[in-house]
Design an enzyme around this catalytic site. Sequence first.
Site: not given
Length: 277
Positions: A161-163
């Site tokens: 999700v961060y990426a």
Amino acid sequence: MDMETVSGRTVLITGGARGLGRTFAERAVGERAADVVLWDIDGEALEKTAAELTAVGGSRIHHHVVDVSDPAAIAEAAAAVRREVGDIDVLVNNAGIVRGNGYFWETKDPADIEKTVAINSLAPMYITREFLPAMVSRRSPARVLNIASSAALVANPRMSVYAGSKWAALGWSDSVRLELEQSGNDHVKVTSFCPTYIDTGMFEGAKGFWFTPILEQDTAVDTAWSAMKKGTPLVVIPWTSRMNRAISGLLPLKVRDFYLNTVGVYHSMDEFTGRKG
């Protein structure tokens, strides 16, 4: 148009209470910016940082408690900034979060997904939309520095999700840069900054990998700050991240995955814990 210094200018920094944001603010004060505006959700840390920067002298310090995951809060704070200090010359979209180190299907709370995308992807868009029109119309040198991540260039397990949120931020940031150039408004320059892990505590437990130690905060900020003033479009550090990006575009997928797994990139989040508190 060149910007050798932010002296006499107005600088707004999100996530300005600690970490990279505070260090960016120190650079602005050190160059005697006229006004330095700090946004952060942590009111106590924000008050402390603002007081300490005020004691340094040389710049007027303004601070606003803002939840940048909330578009209405962004609009309200932006209006307050325009009333207090007028238009912004330099915008540093620094606020960001990372959650968890598990696999995507292990995500227990969908709010973690929403919050990560809201802060890392959408907030820079909403905030820049508040201040960019005036930057364009004033015809004087202006800068937007967007803090993305090396995770926006190379996919990595345990941070999907961060990426994804940083891929979105980088794609948007570089597109806005091109729009400004195409429309003849290149007095406003956009810099996208893509570092690997930095020792701010945000990525506590993450591991460096082949020739890629955890970056020192001052080194990261100095690199981004200098590039922003020059109007450099894209900054990727360290050199191994640039190499990994090139390899990802050249090698067949299975070969790329084998290489990144072997050098440790794909295991760098195995022991991630994140900042406590």
